[in-house]
Design a protein around this motif. Structure first.
Motif, short mmCIF file in Angstrom:
data_model
loop_
_atom_site.label_atom_id
_atom_site.label_comp_id
_atom_site.label_asym_id
_atom_site.label_seq_id
_atom_site.Cartn_x
_atom_site.Cartn_y
_atom_site.Cartn_z
N TYR A 80 9.65 6.28 -8.11
CA TYR A 80 8.35 5.93 -8.67
C TYR A 80 8.21 6.61 -10.02
CZ TYR A 80 7.48 4.54 -3.87
OH TYR A 80 7.57 3.94 -2.64
N GLU A 100 0.81 -1.21 0.00
CA GLU A 100 0.00 0.00 0.00
C GLU A 100 0.85 1.27 0.00
OE1 GLU A 100 -2.92 0.10 3.05
OE2 GLU A 100 -3.94 -1.74 2.37
N GLU A 101 1.99 1.22 0.66
CA GLU A 101 2.86 2.41 0.68
C GLU A 101 3.24 2.83 -0.73
OE1 GLU A 101 7.14 3.85 2.51
OE2 GLU A 101 6.68 1.71 2.31
N HIS A 102 3.59 1.83 -1.55
CA HIS A 102 3.99 2.13 -2.93
C HIS A 102 2.77 2.51 -3.78
CE1 HIS A 102 7.86 0.75 -1.75
NE2 HIS A 102 7.50 -0.53 -1.63
N GLN A 103 1.63 1.91 -3.50
CA GLN A 103 0.40 2.30 -4.19
C GLN A 103 0.11 3.78 -3.99
OE1 GLN A 103 -3.01 -0.10 -3.28
NE2 GLN A 103 -1.96 -2.05 -3.70
N LYS A 104 0.34 4.26 -2.76
CA LYS A 104 0.04 5.65 -2.42
C LYS A 104 0.84 6.61 -3.30
CE LYS A 104 1.85 7.38 1.28
NZ LYS A 104 2.17 7.72 2.69
N TYR A 105 2.13 6.34 -3.45
CA TYR A 105 2.96 7.25 -4.22
C TYR A 105 2.67 7.15 -5.72
CZ TYR A 105 5.55 8.33 -0.01
OH TYR A 105 5.89 8.77 1.24
N THR A 118 -7.40 4.43 -7.36
CA THR A 118 -6.87 3.09 -7.10
C THR A 118 -7.77 2.01 -7.68
OG1 THR A 118 -7.95 3.15 -4.94
CG2 THR A 118 -5.60 3.72 -5.04
N GLU A 169 -11.58 7.89 -6.92
CA GLU A 169 -11.04 6.58 -6.56
C GLU A 169 -10.10 6.07 -7.64
OE1 GLU A 169 -14.09 3.81 -5.72
OE2 GLU A 169 -15.00 4.99 -4.13
N THR A 209 -0.23 6.35 -7.01
CA THR A 209 -1.53 6.99 -7.18
C THR A 209 -1.37 8.50 -7.28
OG1 THR A 209 -2.69 5.25 -6.00
CG2 THR A 209 -3.81 7.36 -6.19
N TYR A 210 -0.55 9.05 -6.39
CA TYR A 210 -0.29 10.49 -6.41
C TYR A 210 0.35 10.90 -7.73
CZ TYR A 210 2.28 14.81 -5.63
OH TYR A 210 2.81 16.06 -5.77
N TYR A 253 10.79 9.38 -4.26
CA TYR A 253 10.30 9.20 -2.89
C TYR A 253 11.33 9.70 -1.89
CZ TYR A 253 9.03 6.65 1.38
OH TYR A 253 8.75 6.30 2.66
#
Length: 491
Positions: free
Chosen positions: A166, A83-88, A109, A107, A90-91, A156
């Protein structure tokens, strides 16, 4: 040329996708951006569904990458990474693309969940200031880049010590990266565009030629979609007993319906079958047998069509003069088992294409006729590699193999003789020996490598019985159009 029915007139239009042109002072960044945008447009035009780029697409691309590249890449999906990598990611993709315009309720994601992500271990490469990269590949036929970059990165960790990078990269640009001869896993900032842009400039002409063939295939898919479906009214007797079924075609559909008060002439069709029986073992066949359709192709502005994606060869029921031309397209797209067309990948034929363009340009310049202006207007069509291949193949078959059949004669749909006097054929005249030598060399020994096609005597008798049995249909078909040959660039 056999005209089984009558000729009428109509036109069809489709939007053209222009190949990018580059100025001398265009930066490598601009060249790379233009070309990636063009590739995206071509893919968008040829897409037949709404599915996004997936792991299968990326896996196919990675097959051509070097062993060094493949050894440091792990392919996964967005929803499979932490999830940590998903967050970045996504941003990043929300900031750099228009994905927010197509996502409901904020949404992203949910939309990203199945998109492919490359997890790249770059610690083994020189001059790299990070250990790992998460690269998300997005479909640029759906999501558009907001800025000028097709490959954007968000760091990051800003420190100089090793960290995680990323990035989101458009599928089209990723294709370019993998095609680039100097490919390395890490493409960062300006160097990425310099490398790819310079490679595009170096290979521009061959890329242009390949794009014309790709556009031929994409446009044929849009233009002749109706021939992929079987007609509701079928003459099963003719379809099942035609000689074409046993002489290199996997399936046949012959349209024998009454048209404009004219009956389908089965005796003439039987003569055409005999011509093909006489000719088929003198010509090379690929291992992929095509489907053969004889229909009214009027609304497609063509006397013949070849549809590469479904391997369908179609000839207008009113004019058989395009058969060998379309057969040339068929061989071009299917004879090589590596899925590359002969007309683009073969170095000897590239020389023929170059000579052909020179010859055609000279004829246009010297002639200054209405025909010359028409050819000049559709230059891209006449110089499309697969079109050059098909015309050259016609000449080889007619002058070196057999000129006595209706299938190998060239003429207008109304029966008026034209032969091979058109500019598009005369352009071969000053190097015709090279053309003949190419086909004789390329297909040398094909007879030993393929089956011998034959039809039993009792089967021929069945075909002859069908030929004299007329079926009168009461259904009338509205007249459409038939033209000289399909032009994908007359828009």
């Amino acid at each position: 040329m056999a005209n089984l029915l009558v000729k009428t007139a109509e036109t069809v239009t489709t939007k053209k996708i222009a190949f990018p042109t580059f100025k001398v002072d265009d930066s490598a960044r601009k060249v790379a951006k233009k070309f990636a945008t063009y590739m995206g447009k071509v893919r968008a035009a040829s897409k037949d569904d709404t599915s996004l780029v997936g792991i299968g697409d990326i896996f196919s691309l990675l097959k051509s990458a070097s062993e060094k590249v493949r050894s440091v890449i792990r392919l996964t999906t967005f929803n499979a990474i932490p999830e940590e990598h998903q967050k970045y990611l996504t941003y990043l993709i929300s900031r750099e693309t228009n994905i927010d315009q197509v996502v409901e309720d904020d949404e992203p994601t949910r939309v990203l969940s199945d998109l492919p992500v490359l997890v790249i271990d770059v610690s083994s490469f020189d001059n790299i200031r990070h250990d790992k990269e998460y690269r998300l590949i997005f479909d640029d036929t759906v999501y558009k880049v907001k800025g000028f970059d097709e490959a954007t990165r968000y760091y990051y960790k800003k420190q100089k010590e090793p960290g995680v990078v990323y990035s989101c990269v458009s599928y089209s640009y990723f294709q370019l990266m993998l095609s680039c001869e100097d490919y390395k896993v890490n493409y960062s900032g300006h160097d990425c565009y310099v490398m790819v842009g310079n490679w595009v400039r170096k290979n521009y002409q061959e890329a242009f030629s390949a794009s014309l063939n790709a556009l031929f295939a994409a446009a044929s898919e849009k233009t002749i979609a109706t021939i992929t479906s079987d007609k509701i009214y079928q003459d099963e007797e003719v379809n099942n007993h035609t000689i074409f079924n046993q002489t290199g075609f996997r399936k046949c559909e012959i349209d024998t319906e009454k048209y404009q008060g004219k009956d389908f002439d089965k005796k003439v069709f039987h003569e055409i079958e005999q011509d093909w029986l006489k000719l088929c073992n003198k010509l090379p066949h690929s291992k992929q047998e095509p489907e053969f359709k004889m229909r009214k192709l009027g609304k497609h502005k063509a006397t013949g069509l070849y549809y590469p994606h479904a391997n369908i060869l179609a000839v207008d029921v009113r004019s058989t003069n395009s058969f060998i031309h379309e057969y040339g397209h068929y061989l071009d797209f299917t004879y090589q088992e590596n899925e590359e067309t002969i007309s683009v990948s073969n170095s000897a034929f590239r020389e023929i294409r170059s000579l052909y363009e020179e010859g055609l340009h000279e004829l246009i310049t010297d002639t200054q006729s209405f025909e010359a202006k028409a050819v000049e207007k559709k230059w891209d069509y006449f110089t499309t590699p697969t079109e050059v291949f098909a015309r050259a193949f016609e000449l080889w078959v007619h002058f070196k193999i057999d000129s006595t059949t209706e299938l190998t004669k060239n003429g207008k749909p109304n029966g008026e003789s034209k032969g091979y006097a058109g500019l598009e054929y005369r352009a071969f005249s000053h190097f015709i020996g090279k053309v003949y030598h190419f086909f004789e060399s390329y297909f040398d020994g094909f007879e030993e490598r393929q089956k011998f096609y034959s039809v039993e005597d009792n089967d021929i008798e069945k075909v002859e019985a069908v030929a004299v049995s007329y079926h009168v249909f009461t259904k009338e078909v509205e007249p459409t159009n038939v033209g000289e040959q399909l032009s994908l660039f007359d828009f």
